[in-house]
Enzyme design. Structure first.
Site, PDB file in Angstrom:
ATOM      1  N   TYR A 145      -1.845   0.342   9.958  1.00 16.97           N
ATOM      2  CA  TYR A 145      -2.109  -0.386   8.712  1.00 16.97           C
ATOM      3  C   TYR A 145      -0.874  -0.317   7.801  1.00 16.97           C
ATOM      4  O   TYR A 145      -0.361  -1.344   7.335  1.00 16.97           O
ATOM      5  CB  TYR A 145      -3.345   0.202   8.018  1.00 16.97           C
ATOM      6  N   SER A 149       0.821  -1.217   0.000  1.00 18.73           N
ATOM      7  CA  SER A 149       0.000   0.000   0.000  1.00 18.73           C
ATOM      8  C   SER A 149       0.847   1.256   0.000  1.00 18.73           C
ATOM      9  O   SER A 149       1.962   1.270   0.559  1.00 18.73           O
ATOM     10  CB  SER A 149      -0.849  -0.023   1.272  1.00 18.73           C
ATOM     11  N   LYS A 170       1.912  -3.339   6.603  1.00 19.51           N
ATOM     12  CA  LYS A 170       2.280  -3.661   5.215  1.00 19.51           C
ATOM     13  C   LYS A 170       3.796  -3.562   5.040  1.00 19.51           C
ATOM     14  O   LYS A 170       4.414  -4.372   4.346  1.00 19.51           O
ATOM     15  CB  LYS A 170       1.562  -2.711   4.253  1.00 19.51           C
TER      16      LYS A 170
HETATM   17  N1  UFG Z   1     -12.883  10.644   3.133  1.00 21.13           N
HETATM   18  C1  UFG Z   1     -13.798  11.610   3.457  1.00 21.13           C
HETATM   19  N2  UFG Z   1     -15.058  11.204   3.801  1.00 21.13           N
HETATM   20  C2  UFG Z   1     -15.433   9.893   3.840  1.00 21.13           C
HETATM   21  C3  UFG Z   1     -14.486   8.922   3.513  1.00 21.13           C
HETATM   22  C4  UFG Z   1     -13.201   9.322   3.162  1.00 21.13           C
HETATM   23  O1  UFG Z   1     -13.502  12.808   3.447  1.00 21.13           O
HETATM   24  O2  UFG Z   1     -16.590   9.609   4.199  1.00 21.13           O
HETATM   25  C5  UFG Z   1     -11.535  11.060   2.742  1.00 21.13           C
HETATM   26  C6  UFG Z   1     -10.437  10.435   3.600  1.00 21.13           C
HETATM   27  O3  UFG Z   1     -10.218  11.172   4.770  1.00 21.13           O
HETATM   28  C7  UFG Z   1      -9.258  10.440   2.619  1.00 21.13           C
HETATM   29  C8  UFG Z   1      -9.923  10.252   1.254  1.00 21.13           C
HETATM   30  O4  UFG Z   1     -11.292  10.600   1.439  1.00 21.13           O
HETATM   31  O5  UFG Z   1      -8.648  11.701   2.644  1.00 21.13           O
HETATM   32  C9  UFG Z   1      -9.850   8.832   0.766  1.00 21.13           C
HETATM   33  O6  UFG Z   1     -10.302   7.989   1.808  1.00 21.13           O
HETATM   34  P1  UFG Z   1     -10.573   6.437   1.619  1.00 21.13           P
HETATM   35  O7  UFG Z   1     -11.079   5.932   2.936  1.00 21.13           O
HETATM   36  O8  UFG Z   1     -11.409   6.219   0.423  1.00 21.13           O
HETATM   37  O9  UFG Z   1      -9.147   5.855   1.286  1.00 21.13           O
HETATM   38  P2  UFG Z   1      -7.774   5.993   2.112  1.00 21.13           P
HETATM   39  O10 UFG Z   1      -6.938   7.016   1.412  1.00 21.13           O
HETATM   40  O11 UFG Z   1      -7.968   6.176   3.559  1.00 21.13           O
HETATM   41  O12 UFG Z   1      -7.189   4.537   2.014  1.00 21.13           O
HETATM   42  C10 UFG Z   1      -7.093   3.811   0.831  1.00 21.13           C
HETATM   43  C11 UFG Z   1      -7.099   2.336   1.204  1.00 21.13           C
HETATM   44  C12 UFG Z   1      -5.907   2.040   2.045  1.00 21.13           C
HETATM   45  C13 UFG Z   1      -4.636   2.501   1.360  1.00 21.13           C
HETATM   46  C14 UFG Z   1      -4.735   3.933   0.945  1.00 21.13           C
HETATM   47  C15 UFG Z   1      -3.517   4.301   0.166  1.00 21.13           C
HETATM   48  O13 UFG Z   1      -8.285   2.013   1.920  1.00 21.13           O
HETATM   49  O14 UFG Z   1      -5.874   0.659   2.233  1.00 21.13           O
HETATM   50  O15 UFG Z   1      -5.903   4.125   0.170  1.00 21.13           O
HETATM   51  O16 UFG Z   1      -3.648   5.552  -0.419  1.00 21.13           O
HETATM   52  F1  UFG Z   1      -3.607   2.408   2.196  1.00 21.13           F
END
Ligand code: UFG
Length: 320
Positions: free
Chosen positions: A141, A117, A145
């Site tokens: 997390y 990741s 990894k």
């Molecule tokens: N976000 C919001 N509102 C929501 C959900 C998410 O503002 O309801 C924001 C998060 O804070 C983040 C962005 O949208 O800034 C993306 O969030 P996601 O939860 O869709 O994805 P993440 O970036 O947290 O994580 C994903 C994978 C991880 C991986 C990561 C690497 O779930 O496993 O991408 O970039 F590590």
């Protein structure tokens, strides 16, 4: 090749299995269905319903099928949850992962393709991020990894393990048949689509004071089918590769793009930051393009459109 896919009933795993089968590989899916869905397992794959903690099943599966390679997807993957429950992540992603490596080597299987990741990098010093940039995870997390990558490195030196680690940035979008169904859903694009489908009233924007142009986090979204293609290529060569699009989009950009594609207003509310979120994650993916000829096909519009299509067809997700 005969390939074991751990976590092959999950969002990304199901699309990888489909591509492997299209490429004439023989596939066994090992999944305990704690996150995955039985309906997401391709009908031409052999399905073993079990998890990596079940050492007897693991050993028997290796003995029965004599695999040429493993694609290891089975893991917990929620940044926010990992901050609250680090033990769960180190147990599942590191300790059980090591059991998989031990079972492989015991049974003469030496090649693994690992779902790593972008979270291994933490808060990057510069973007786009290259593979050899510093890895200082900001959440358990990402740490889990990175620990697994390091275990593979030492196993490769000591026991001749051959490994390819694919560092996904933000997997998004859907295949026509296989889509994204998490329970509970925490990811940005599927939640936005739930708003467009009338299943939620609004999307919360987590943090508006990040050091980015509009104050919201920037991520690099990559289509799940493009990710799956990279796994087929990765069976051929060992190494560590970033998988992203080289393009960053803020949370507000994504909401705006989804408004255009779905024609829905998608109300948004600004909320507090989510613990563990780095401000910006954007990949430099030139290494895998150059070395393996990876050629991603989807841009942000096509990612959101594909997700919108699948979720309209499957508003409740998978039935089993
Ligand atoms: N976000 C919001 N509102 C929501 C959900 C998410 O503002 O309801 C924001 C998060 O804070 C983040 C962005 O949208 O800034 C993306 O969030 P996601 O939860 O869709 O994805 P993440 O970036 O947290 O994580 C994903 C994978 C991880 C991986 C990561 C690497 O779930 O496993 O991408 O970039 F590590």
């Amino acid at each position: 090749m005969r390939i074991l896919v751990t976590g092959g009933a999950g969002y990304i795993g199901s699309v990888i299995v489909k591509k492997l089968i299209e490429n004439k590989h023989e596939v066994v899916v090992l999944d305990d269905l704690s996150k995955g869905h039985k309906a997401a397992v391709h009908p031409n794959a052999t399905f073993v319903e079990s998890g990596l903690k079940n050492l007897k099943d693991l050993d028997e599966t290796f003995k029965q099928f004599n695999f040429n390679a493993v694609i290891h997807m089975a893991a917990y993957s929620l940044v926010g949850e990992s901050v609250e429950k680090p033990g769960k992540y180190f147990r599942n992603n590191v300790i059980y992962g090591k059991s998989l490596l031990d079972a492989m080597l015991k049974n003469g299987c030496k090649k693994i393709v690992f779902s790593s990741s972008a979270a291994v990098f933490g808060e990057p010093k510069s973007v786009p991020i290259k593979e050899n940039d510093p890895t200082i995870p900001t959440n358990p997390y990402g740490e889990s990894k990175l620990m697994f990558e390091n275990i593979m490195k030492w196993y490769s030196k000591a026991y001749g393990l051959e490994y390819t680690s694919l560092r996904y940035f933000n997997a998004a979008g859907c295949d026509e048949e296989y889509g994204e169904h998490h329970d509970p859903e925490t990811h940005l694009i599927p939640i936005i689509i739930q708003v467009a489908l009338g299943q939620r009233d609004y999307i919360s924007i987590f943090g508006n004071d990040y050091p980015t142009d509009d104050g919201t986090c920037i991520r690099d979204y990559v289509h799940v089918s493009d990710l799956a293609d990279a796994h087929i290529l990765a069976l051929r060569k060992n190494g560590i590769y970033n998988l992203g699009s080289n393009e960053g989009y803020s949370v507000k950009d994504i909401i705006e793009a989804a408004r255009e594609i779905t024609g829905h207003k998608i109300p948004a509310k600004e909320s507090h930051r989510r613990p563990g979120d780095p401000a910006v994650l954007v990949a430099d993916s030139s290494k895998i393009k150059k070395e393996l000829g990876w050629n991603p096909q989807h841009d942000l519009k096509s990612i959101i459109k594909s997700a919108w299509l699948w979720h309209q067809k499957n508003p409740e997700g998978y039935k089993e």
